[in-house]
Write an enzyme that holds these catalytic residues in place. Structure first.
Site, short mmCIF file in Angstrom:
data_model
loop_
_atom_site.label_atom_id
_atom_site.label_comp_id
_atom_site.label_asym_id
_atom_site.label_seq_id
_atom_site.Cartn_x
_atom_site.Cartn_y
_atom_site.Cartn_z
N GLU A 8 21.82 63.81 48.18
CA GLU A 8 22.96 64.56 47.61
C GLU A 8 23.87 65.05 48.74
O GLU A 8 23.43 65.19 49.89
CB GLU A 8 22.46 65.76 46.81
CG GLU A 8 21.81 65.36 45.49
CD GLU A 8 21.36 66.56 44.68
OE1 GLU A 8 21.62 67.71 45.08
OE2 GLU A 8 20.74 66.32 43.62
N ARG B 235 33.72 43.07 42.45
CA ARG B 235 33.35 41.73 41.97
C ARG B 235 32.96 41.74 40.50
O ARG B 235 32.95 40.71 39.86
CB ARG B 235 32.21 41.16 42.83
CG ARG B 235 32.69 40.71 44.19
CD ARG B 235 31.56 40.19 45.04
NE ARG B 235 30.64 41.25 45.42
CZ ARG B 235 29.53 41.05 46.11
NH1 ARG B 235 29.19 39.83 46.49
NH2 ARG B 235 28.75 42.07 46.43
N HIS C 121 38.76 42.09 45.71
CA HIS C 121 38.12 40.79 45.50
C HIS C 121 39.02 39.84 44.71
O HIS C 121 39.24 38.70 45.10
CB HIS C 121 36.78 40.99 44.81
CG HIS C 121 36.16 39.71 44.38
ND1 HIS C 121 35.76 38.75 45.28
CD2 HIS C 121 35.92 39.20 43.14
CE1 HIS C 121 35.28 37.71 44.62
NE2 HIS C 121 35.36 37.97 43.33
N ASP D 89 35.29 28.89 48.48
CA ASP D 89 35.28 28.77 47.02
C ASP D 89 36.71 28.94 46.49
O ASP D 89 37.61 29.33 47.24
CB ASP D 89 34.33 29.79 46.37
CG ASP D 89 34.63 31.23 46.76
OD1 ASP D 89 35.81 31.53 47.05
OD2 ASP D 89 33.70 32.04 46.77
N LYS E 206 32.52 26.19 45.05
CA LYS E 206 31.20 26.84 45.05
C LYS E 206 30.70 27.02 43.63
O LYS E 206 31.48 27.34 42.74
CB LYS E 206 31.30 28.21 45.72
CG LYS E 206 30.03 29.03 45.70
CD LYS E 206 30.19 30.33 46.44
CE LYS E 206 30.79 31.42 45.58
NZ LYS E 206 30.91 32.70 46.27
N SER F 219 28.37 39.30 51.80
CA SER F 219 27.39 40.25 51.31
C SER F 219 26.01 39.81 51.81
O SER F 219 25.57 40.21 52.89
CB SER F 219 27.49 40.30 49.78
OG SER F 219 26.58 41.20 49.27
N THR F 220 25.36 38.90 51.08
CA THR F 220 24.08 38.37 51.57
C THR F 220 24.28 37.25 52.58
O THR F 220 23.34 36.84 53.25
CB THR F 220 23.27 37.77 50.40
OG1 THR F 220 24.01 36.64 49.89
CG2 THR F 220 23.05 38.78 49.29
N GLY G 287 25.07 34.23 51.65
CA GLY G 287 24.73 32.96 50.98
C GLY G 287 25.91 31.99 50.89
O GLY G 287 25.75 30.78 51.13
C1 R5P Z 1 32.66 35.69 45.87
O1 R5P Z 1 33.38 35.13 45.07
C2 R5P Z 1 33.16 36.35 47.12
O2 R5P Z 1 34.46 35.96 47.45
C3 R5P Z 1 32.23 36.11 48.29
O3 R5P Z 1 32.26 34.74 48.61
C4 R5P Z 1 30.82 36.51 47.93
O4 R5P Z 1 30.82 37.67 47.17
C5 R5P Z 1 30.02 36.71 49.16
O5 R5P Z 1 28.72 37.07 48.78
P1 R5P Z 1 27.48 36.45 49.54
O6 R5P Z 1 27.68 36.74 51.00
O7 R5P Z 1 26.30 37.19 48.98
O8 R5P Z 1 27.43 35.00 49.22
#
Ligand code: R5P
Length: 296
Positions: free
Chosen positions: A39, A95, A129, A169, A192, A223-224, A226
């Site tokens: 908190e 997102r 995004h 993508d 993608k 993010s991850t 991937g």
């Molecule tokens: C998705 O459409 C975003 O533009 C990024 O490509 C995506 O969110 C990245 O996430 P991650 O690193 O987990 O693949």
């Protein structure tokens, strides 16, 4: 504009300081206590009645905690008579701006409601995004682009020879096209597919003739890792030279950095909307340029 003040939210102290400096504005004095149970307690020490407050708080992970800190401060400041303009460099939940599978919550819409009910009258973010997300906000909302700043950084600091700019993508194609146009480079579009249940990512490239070329992958966020990893592996198969990754919001969760390096990425460049070791580009520059044009 008169009586403009900056409030540096706990997640964006350095960012807000830099922004206040560029805008030549004072910051608000506040005591902040963060407790072990996560908190946060604020004690504001100034009269803000009648002021326009730029409340700067990025909502990178821990997303919910950083949002809560934003809501608490916005509510107090608006109750005390300030007009609160939320400056959210990285907009968490952006997102989830529509239900991709039936029954999914449109989280960004809920964020918009909460901001409004806490008295926020205007929102500014950096590279949201998707532009569709802006329509969910009940108050004037604007997304500033840090793409020109990323282009300048790459041009100034990396000696690339005739690079190809890759969009991993379709969602990122506008941003990547803008990068390629500003850089003066060829643009390549990948497709993608993300499994909405497992999160697994597959990338289709089409025919590529880029052996020995330097490549810059451009995305709004990592993010991850991937998405970029899948794109980098395809580029390595195509025997490219260096792979540079630029993105606005580098969350770099878990071991994403190692996984990207393993996949053949040479360098990752993000902005300071998310402060970490890859945030090399200052997004306060385009943000301050925009905020100078806004009259409350
Ligand atoms: C998705 O459409 C975003 O533009 C990024 O490509 C995506 O969110 C990245 O996430 P991650 O690193 O987990 O693949």
């Amino acid at each position: 504009m008169t009586d403009r003040l900056v409030f540096a939210g706990p997640a964006s102290k350095e960012f807000a300081k830099a922004l206040a400096h560029r805008l030549n504005l004072p910051t608000i004095s506040v005591e902040i206590k963060e407790f072990l149970d996560t908190e946060t307690k604020y004690r504001f020490l100034e009269n803000v009645d009648g002021s326009n407050v730029l409340l700067v708080q990025s909502t990178y992970p821990p997303v919910d905690k950083n949002y809560m800190q934003l809501f608490l401060a916005a509510h107090h400041l608006s109750q005390e008579g300030a007009k609160v303009h939320a400056v959210i460099p990285y907009l968490g939940y952006a997102r989830q701006d529509k239900p991709f599978l039936s029954g999914e919550v449109v989280s960004l819409g809920v964020v918009s409601h909460l901001l409004k009910s806490c008295g926020v009258v205007r929102v500014t973010t950096v590279d949201i995004h998707s532009a569709e997300g802006l329509a969910l906000f009940a108050m004037p909302t604007y997304s500033v682009s840090a793409i020109p700043s990323l282009v300048s950084y790459v041009k100034k600091n990396l000696n690339l020879s005739s690079p190809v700019v890759v969009s991993p993508d379709f969602g990122s194609s506008k941003r990547t096209e803008a990068f390629a146009a500003l850089y003066g480079a060829q643009h390549l579009q990948f497709a993608k597919e993300r499994n909405r249940n497992t999160g697994e990512v597959k990338v289709e490239t089409g025919k590529m003739d880029i052996e020995g070329r330097d490549v810059i992958i451009v995305d709004d966020m990592i993010s991850t890792g991937g998405t970029i990893r899948a794109a980098a592996m395809k580029l390595k198969e195509a025997r490219v030279k260096r792979i540079i990754v630029t993105c606005v919001h580098a969350l770099m969760l878990g071991d994403s950095e190692e996984r990207l390096m393993e996949a053949g990425v040479d360098e990752i460049i993000g902005t300071n909307t998310v402060p970490n070791r890859v945030s090399k580009v200052d997004a306060t520059e385009p943000l301050s340029a925009y905020l100078k044009t806004v009259s409350e």
